[in-house]
Design an enzyme around this catalytic site. Sequence first.
Site, PDB file in Angstrom:
ATOM      1  N   HIS A  33       0.649  -1.438   0.189  1.00 48.03           N
ATOM      2  CA  HIS A  33       0.067  -0.296  -0.080  1.00 48.03           C
ATOM      3  C   HIS A  33       1.160   1.261   0.127  1.00 48.03           C
ATOM      4  CE1 HIS A  33      -2.896  -2.503   1.743  1.00 48.03           C
ATOM      5  NE2 HIS A  33      -3.155  -2.481   1.626  1.00 48.03           N
ATOM      6  N   GLN A  67     -18.578  -5.903  -0.063  1.00 43.45           N
ATOM      7  CA  GLN A  67     -17.750  -6.914  -1.692  1.00 43.45           C
ATOM      8  C   GLN A  67     -17.027  -8.143  -0.207  1.00 43.45           C
ATOM      9  OE1 GLN A  67     -14.807  -3.151  -1.279  1.00 43.45           O
ATOM     10  NE2 GLN A  67     -13.684  -4.868  -1.278  1.00 43.45           N
TER      11      GLN A  67
HETATM   12  O1  PAF Z   1      -8.278  -3.757  -3.007  1.00 35.96           O
HETATM   13  C1  PAF Z   1      -8.811  -3.053  -2.403  1.00 35.96           C
HETATM   14  O2  PAF Z   1      -8.166  -2.790  -0.793  1.00 35.96           O
HETATM   15  C2  PAF Z   1     -10.522  -2.888  -1.988  1.00 35.96           C
HETATM   16  O3  PAF Z   1     -10.939  -4.155  -2.851  1.00 35.96           O
HETATM   17  C3  PAF Z   1     -10.950  -1.889  -2.778  1.00 35.96           C
HETATM   18  C4  PAF Z   1      -9.699  -1.521  -3.972  1.00 35.96           C
HETATM   19  C5  PAF Z   1      -9.739  -0.530  -1.260  1.00 35.96           C
HETATM   20  C6  PAF Z   1     -12.145  -1.338  -2.431  1.00 35.96           C
HETATM   21  O4  PAF Z   1     -13.154  -0.863  -1.321  1.00 35.96           O
END
Ligand code: PAF
Length: 281
Positions: free
Chosen positions: A41, A65
């Site tokens: 990240h 999700q």
């Molecule tokens: O890749 C992720 O961490 C997640 O799928 C995102 C893009 C932040 C959406 O919640």
Amino acid sequence: MGGQPDIVSTVAELRARLATARKEGQRIGLVPTMGALHDGHLSLVRESRARSGLSVVSIFVNPTQFGPNEDFARYPRTFESDCAKLGGLADVVFAPSVGEMYPDGFATRIEVGGPALGLESDFRPHFFSGVATVVAKLLIAVMPDEATFGEKDYQQLLVIRRLVTDLGLPLEILAGETMREPDGLAMSSRNAYLSLDERKIASQLNIVLRDINKKVQQGERVAALEIEGREALFRAGFSGVDYVAVRDAETLAHIETLDRPARILAAAKIGTTRLIDNLAV
Ligand code: PAF
């Protein structure tokens, strides 16, 4: 810039915080995350920051999700250390509550096709619609000039590019390379679930993908390599293999041999931990 980022939790505060930068014509960069930040990240944030005048990182573990039997409840939440890691890197952290993103009565979801079909969707049917919905909401809240996503989630990256093109959202989508541990394991917040023994098995995922990469470049047929890859993962100790696939890099369409740019993608489980990885061919 320097010091700790400003932390905002509502869209109204966020818009107020970004208004001056926008008026001054500063380029605004967004890196959407679910927190539990690791060096993967941070490298996306560094890249985004190098291109932007004002760098925003969102931290939101998005319930839509996750499927009912997935790891939403136990997904690592490390907000304070995430903010500390963003010191000197991000200007603003947007950390909304679930109620801020999905107010009472919320009844809209974005349906996605094209690159969203197959692979992850075969095993996590709710996933891309949840990602598309939250990413659209984050983009509308921040209205960045660019947003950066990791290639680690390669199918997700293609789905988001498609979403932005199809909805005509006025921003650039940029991709950041996958960061890896010294043994090749792709960095992921879910690696934190692995025991020491499982961690050793996990490193085989990238090794198997690299082996397929070599062989597909030597002209071996994709179908045979996909079977070989699955078998190799089971032999390495993975308890389940969702897919090992070599696909067209742009559309994720099936290919028989390496006759165009391709991507090798895999998802496999060690106990209750599901890992994904991919490699450019
Ligand atoms: O890749 C992720 O961490 C997640 O799928 C995102 C893009 C932040 C959406 O919640």
